[in-house]
Design a protein around this motif. Structure first.
Motif: not given
Length: 183
Positions: A79-82, A171-178
């Motif tokens: 859910g957080a990734e979405e 989010a990018r820094a946390e690795g949540l986004l490819d």
């Protein structure tokens, strides 16, 4: 530019509050698709609600559900990734200079696809199990926290372009986004 009314709940069952926002998202997406609506106002309202809703869920609701329910921790993390993917698509929409371009419509289509997928999945895999596993008093307590945080975020103009950029960078820094998948 006056803001579209996003509601100001102060309390309630957190599941009901989340679902009310989901219906607001669907209505705002319909208005964004309508070339006769004031798309600038609708885009600003959608952005504020999207950011405020996701921030409130991630701050209070998701951590509590991870602890208190049979909801798989992977579903909560997903859910957080979405949310991050939705914010990335939202950023692309906010960066469109106008609302009457093909670029805007392409960005809107991507955003709508991600948001509609998330709403359906969250209602089925997170909220339905929470109805059974989380007692009413906890849902009411979470509802008050969710509503307070959601309203605070909206009051602080959370949907502005700079803030959405910051959230996407985090989010990018946390690795949540490819990074291989752009908006």
């Amino acid at each position: 530019m006056t803001m579209i009314d996003l509601g100001r709940p102060e309390s309630g069952d957190v599941i009901d509050l989340i679902i009310e926002d989901h219906r607001r998202f669907e209505a705002l997406l319909r208005d964004l698709r309508n070339s006769e609506s004031d798309r600038e106002r609708v885009r600003a309202a959608f952005s504020a609600l999207h950011v405020a809703h996701a921030e409130a869920e991630e701050k209070y609701v998701y951590p509590a559900l991870r602890r208190k329910t049979s909801v798989d921790a992977e579903e909560v993390d997903h859910g957080a990734e979405e949310h991050a993917e939705g914010n990335e698509a939202l950023l692309a929409l906010l960066e469109c200079s106008g609302t009457d371009t093909q670029k805007f419509e392409d960005a809107l289509e991507k955003l709508a696809e991600l948001v509609n997928h998330h709403l359906t999945e969250e209602e089925l895999t997170i909220l339905n199990p929470a109805r059974e596993d989380v007692g009413e008093s906890t849902r009411l307590e979470l509802g008050a926290k969710f509503a307070t945080e959601r309203n605070r975020q909206i009051d602080n103009d959370c949907g502005n372009l700079d803030n959405v950029r910051r959230i996407v960078q985090e989010a990018r820094a946390e690795g949540l986004l490819d990074d291989s998948e752009g908006p």
